[in-house]
Design a protein around this motif. Structure first.
Motif, PDB file in Angstrom:
ATOM      1  N   ASP A 184       0.820  -1.211   0.000  1.00 34.02           N
ATOM      2  CA  ASP A 184       0.000   0.000   0.000  1.00 34.02           C
ATOM      3  C   ASP A 184       0.861   1.271   0.000  1.00 34.02           C
ATOM      4  OD1 ASP A 184      -0.044  -1.612   2.662  1.00 34.02           O
ATOM      5  OD2 ASP A 184       0.039   0.470   3.309  1.00 34.02           O
ATOM      6  N   ALA A 185       1.976   1.263   0.758  1.00 36.05           N
ATOM      7  CA  ALA A 185       2.830   2.456   0.807  1.00 36.05           C
ATOM      8  C   ALA A 185       3.461   2.737  -0.556  1.00 36.05           C
ATOM      9  CB  ALA A 185       3.918   2.290   1.863  1.00 36.05           C
ATOM     10  N   LEU A 186       3.853   1.680  -1.270  1.00 38.29           N
ATOM     11  CA  LEU A 186       4.439   1.862  -2.599  1.00 38.29           C
ATOM     12  C   LEU A 186       3.443   2.464  -3.571  1.00 38.29           C
ATOM     13  CD1 LEU A 186       6.612  -1.286  -3.434  1.00 38.29           C
ATOM     14  CD2 LEU A 186       7.365   1.068  -3.155  1.00 38.29           C
ATOM     15  N   LEU A 187       2.202   1.993  -3.513  1.00 38.03           N
ATOM     16  CA  LEU A 187       1.208   2.433  -4.484  1.00 38.03           C
ATOM     17  C   LEU A 187       0.748   3.866  -4.249  1.00 38.03           C
ATOM     18  CD1 LEU A 187      -0.924  -0.808  -4.892  1.00 38.03           C
ATOM     19  CD2 LEU A 187       0.993   0.003  -6.263  1.00 38.03           C
ATOM     20  N   GLN A 188       1.164   4.457  -3.128  1.00 39.49           N
ATOM     21  CA  GLN A 188       0.872   5.865  -2.889  1.00 39.49           C
ATOM     22  C   GLN A 188       1.882   6.780  -3.587  1.00 39.49           C
ATOM     23  OE1 GLN A 188       0.556   6.468   1.343  1.00 39.49           O
ATOM     24  NE2 GLN A 188      -1.050   4.934   1.572  1.00 39.49           N
ATOM     25  N   LEU A 189       2.992   6.200  -4.052  1.00 47.31           N
ATOM     26  CA  LEU A 189       3.986   6.964  -4.791  1.00 47.31           C
ATOM     27  C   LEU A 189       3.579   7.097  -6.259  1.00 47.31           C
ATOM     28  CD1 LEU A 189       7.208   5.250  -3.385  1.00 47.31           C
ATOM     29  CD2 LEU A 189       6.189   7.406  -2.623  1.00 47.31           C
TER      30      LEU A 189
END
Length: 306
Positions: free
Chosen positions: A68-73
């Motif tokens: 999830d944190a990656l897909l916020q980039l």
């Protein structure tokens, strides 16, 4: 072939050394701003600067199960994001969840309180058939957890967004089936991926569907849970308590009410830790498969969020 490693809070050197040994023909290094372009990256919570500078990346391997944190980039459309399938995390998760379920079922917190007062007590054994455990999220970790729970002969329900058929598990799927799943559940284990659709899904409305005296175990992401709603349901007696391993803010602030609540058990995001040797072996296998032109498991669908 160049491989770079970018970790927000882990020392990259042991990973660099182990990967260099496993792939002697590759150039492996820890990322620093301005570093040369790499073909593959192994990351944990990288900054946007890393993504912007490494515009030539083919694959981005995330060392945790959740992306999830990656897909916020802002990621290039052609960049392939790959999550770990297991790498030793599923057995750890099964241990953690079974421990939490059994501790609640056997009322060990109550025994601990009595023994601290020097009291020799006896509590009437509970009926296992009354403690259906519902596992939300039936991916690699969720399936392993359901199998472990069956060993202790708990009735086990499973919920996923798409249909699943698992031996011995009463499976529910889709948004319309969620209330029915919750109503059939006494102990809820959350292992859902975090997406815009699942954020805040553990709230007053959904948790109220749990059987009275229900118990919540959250080992997925803190943003799944509306924290004030959980506390309210515990304080009114609808829920018996919770074991929480993940939180909206980590580390959990010292002033947070979870620390002092007598019916909430807190652990520091340790339910399933990444194991370096297993992770590297899996990543190396995937890189080698890609070099041979083969498909690999764990490629993330950005639209689904996992």
């Amino acid at each position: 072939m160049n491989i770079t490693i970018c970790f927000a809070s882990l020392a990259p050197e042991p990973w660099v050394q182990a990967l260099q040994q496993a792939l002697p023909g590759a150039q492996v290094s820890a990322w620093v701003p301005g570093a040369p372009q790499a073909d593959h990256a192994i990351v944990w919570a990288p900054p946007q600067q890393f993504i912007d500078e490494q515009s030539g990346l083919k694959t981005l391997f995330n060392i945790g199960a959740g992306v999830d944190a990656l897909l916020q980039l802002k990621l290039p459309p052609a960049l392939k994001v790959v999550r770990l399938d297991d790498a030793g995390m599923s057995v750890q998760m099964a241990e953690y969840v079974c421990h939490a379920v059994i501790r609640h079922f056997r009322e060990f917190d109550a025994y601990d309180a009595d023994t601290q007062m020097g009291k020799w007590s006896y509590l009437k054994p509970r009926n296992r058939a009354d403690f259906a455990v519902g596992v939300m999220g039936l991916g690699v970790l969720g399936e392993r957890v359901t199998k472990a729970l069956q060993v202790f002969e708990f009735p086990v329900n499973g919920y996923s967004r798409s249909p699943k058929d698992l031996p011995g598990i009463r499976c529910f799927s889709g948004t319309q089936a969620l209330p029915q799943f919750l109503q059939a559940t006494r102990v809820l284990v959350n292992l859902m991926p975090l997406t815009p659709e699942t954020e805040n899904m553990l709230n007053q409305g959904t948790l109220s569907h749990l059987q009275k005296g229900g118990y919540v175990i959250n080992v997925a992401r803190g943003k799944h849970l509306v924290e004030d709603d959980l506390i309210a349901l515990i304080d009114t007696g609808h829920l018996a308590g919770a074991t929480l391993d993940v939180f909206r803010t980590e580390p959990l602030p010292k002033e947070h009410p979870f620390w002092q609540h007598p019916k909430i058990t807190v652990t520091p995001h340790t339910s399933a830790r990444t194991l370096r040797e297993e992770s590297i072996a899996q990543i190396v296998g995937k890189i080698q498969a890609l070099q041979r032109g083969e498909a690999i498991n764990g490629v993330v669908d950005p639209l689904r969020g996992y």
